[in-house]
Motif scaffolding. Structure first.
Motif, PDB file in Angstrom:
ATOM      1  N   TYR A 117       0.751  -1.127   0.038  1.00 27.24           N
ATOM      2  CA  TYR A 117       0.027   0.030   0.129  1.00 27.24           C
ATOM      3  C   TYR A 117       0.716   1.309   0.150  1.00 27.24           C
ATOM      4  CZ  TYR A 117      -3.934  -3.116   1.227  1.00 27.24           C
ATOM      5  OH  TYR A 117      -4.597  -4.280   1.064  1.00 27.24           O
ATOM      6  N   ASP A 165       3.235   1.765  -9.783  1.00 32.39           N
ATOM      7  CA  ASP A 165       2.812   0.291 -10.024  1.00 32.39           C
ATOM      8  C   ASP A 165       3.755  -0.753  -9.095  1.00 32.39           C
ATOM      9  OD1 ASP A 165       1.129   0.819 -11.831  1.00 32.39           O
ATOM     10  OD2 ASP A 165       2.744   0.831 -13.504  1.00 32.39           O
ATOM     11  N   ASP A 172     -12.054  -0.089  -0.860  1.00 28.50           N
ATOM     12  CA  ASP A 172     -11.488   0.333  -1.867  1.00 28.50           C
ATOM     13  C   ASP A 172     -10.125   0.356  -1.617  1.00 28.50           C
ATOM     14  OD1 ASP A 172     -10.521   1.427  -4.243  1.00 28.50           O
ATOM     15  OD2 ASP A 172     -12.259   3.010  -4.199  1.00 28.50           O
ATOM     16  N   ILE A 220      -7.780   0.444  -3.839  1.00 29.36           N
ATOM     17  CA  ILE A 220      -7.257   1.567  -4.752  1.00 29.36           C
ATOM     18  C   ILE A 220      -6.934   2.861  -3.991  1.00 29.36           C
ATOM     19  CG2 ILE A 220      -7.027   2.934  -6.836  1.00 29.36           C
ATOM     20  CD1 ILE A 220      -6.566  -0.064  -7.108  1.00 29.36           C
ATOM     21  N   MET A 221      -8.061   3.484  -3.389  1.00 27.00           N
ATOM     22  CA  MET A 221      -7.897   4.717  -2.647  1.00 27.00           C
ATOM     23  C   MET A 221      -7.187   4.444  -1.206  1.00 27.00           C
ATOM     24  SD  MET A 221     -11.798   5.996  -2.309  1.00 27.00           S
ATOM     25  CE  MET A 221     -11.385   7.513  -1.437  1.00 27.00           C
ATOM     26  N   LYS A 251      -4.333   2.503  -1.375  1.00 21.88           N
ATOM     27  CA  LYS A 251      -2.989   2.630  -1.842  1.00 21.88           C
ATOM     28  C   LYS A 251      -2.570   4.235  -2.217  1.00 21.88           C
ATOM     29  CE  LYS A 251       0.208   0.721  -5.225  1.00 21.88           C
ATOM     30  NZ  LYS A 251       0.941   2.042  -5.140  1.00 21.88           N
ATOM     31  N   GLY A 252      -3.622   4.775  -2.581  1.00 19.95           N
ATOM     32  CA  GLY A 252      -3.437   6.137  -2.869  1.00 19.95           C
ATOM     33  C   GLY A 252      -2.953   7.121  -1.528  1.00 19.95           C
TER      34      GLY A 252
END
Length: 257
Positions: free
Chosen positions: A93, A98, A166, A168-169, A171-172
């Motif tokens: 995370y 990538d 989520d 993706i959120m 990790k962001g």
């Protein structure tokens, strides 16, 4: 950014500063604490290599705990190994951009969360069920185990039930904390509870019994070579005091002459 995201971003940095300052302070305190006596516990290593091997066995296998109590060793080892594998998996995370293919190898580490939770339940049960352990347990001991247990259970819920968040959120948000490219985070209650307790744990780590993590390397019963008969052991402060006494003695003898 939302108010919630700003709050947790600030909480992370505050907790991180407290953690780093606290750990540096405690490690420095351990470092300068004198060890006036040779007190390695048996079986004692006779060489520095033996000390390194002994510490390695303690850190990896919990050797002394295994000799002391097999059930405590089992639950403690399960928890620590499970926690280590979970933390390794969580590194994805915080990785910017990538993910390298090597992170595919750590996917099975998610099952280590069960080992972590089982170990914590066993350690909590030990404190409650064993009378002599219950007698010496402080409220902070229960609270620390409960804190870790809630973190572990909330992580299991997010990973293995339909209450996913989520990623993706996540990790962001997590990678943005390290790159200072801040982003919003998911607002599911179970996720917010999870990271709030994780950040809180980071802050209280330096003032808790979890300090046995660095402390074991400074324990004179573990890090000393049993060579007292071959080499005189004297702490720097004691050597300085001895030298000062010798100087005063010489001055006194000089005056008498």
């Amino acid at each position: 950014m939302s108010v919630v995201s700003i709050f947790f971003t600030a909480l992370f940095y505050i907790s991180l500063v407290i953690f780093l300052v606290g750990m540096i302070r405690k490690i420095y305190q351990y470092w300068i604490t004198p060890a006036p006596l040779k007190i390695p516990t048996a079986p004692t290593p006779l060489t520095q290599t033996g000390v390194v091997m002994r510490l390695a066995r303690e850190v990896v296998l919990f050797e002394s705990l295994f000799k002391s109590n097999k059930w405590t060793w089992l639950f403690g080892w399960l928890f620590h190994v499970g926690l280590l594998l979970v933390l390794i998996r969580h590194a994805r995370y915080f990785w910017p951009g990538d993910l390298p293919e090597i992170f595919l190898l750590v996917q099975p580490f998610k099952y280590a969360a069960f080992a972590m939770v089982i170990g914590l339940i066993g350690l909590m049960g030990r404190r409650i069920a064993v009378e002599r352990i219950r007698y010496i347990s402080a409220p902070s001991d229960y609270l620390m185990l409960l804190l870790l247990l809630v973190i572990g259970v909330s992580g299991v819920v997010m990973t293995f039930t339909s209450n996913h968040t989520d990623v993706i959120m996540v990790k962001g948000f997590a990678s943005g904390l390290l790159s200072f490219d801040w982003a919003n985070l998911p607002t599911e209650v179970h996720f917010l509870v999870h990271i709030f307790l994780a950040f809180s744990l980071l802050a209280i780590f330096p003032i808790s019994k979890l300090l046995h993590v660095p402390g074991i390397f400074f324990s004179p019963t573990r890090n000393q070579v049993d060579n007292a008969r071959k080499k005189r052991h004297i702490s720097p402060w004691a050597l300085k005091q001895e030298q000062e006494q010798e100087v005063r003695l010489n001055e006194t003898l000089g005056k008498d002459e």
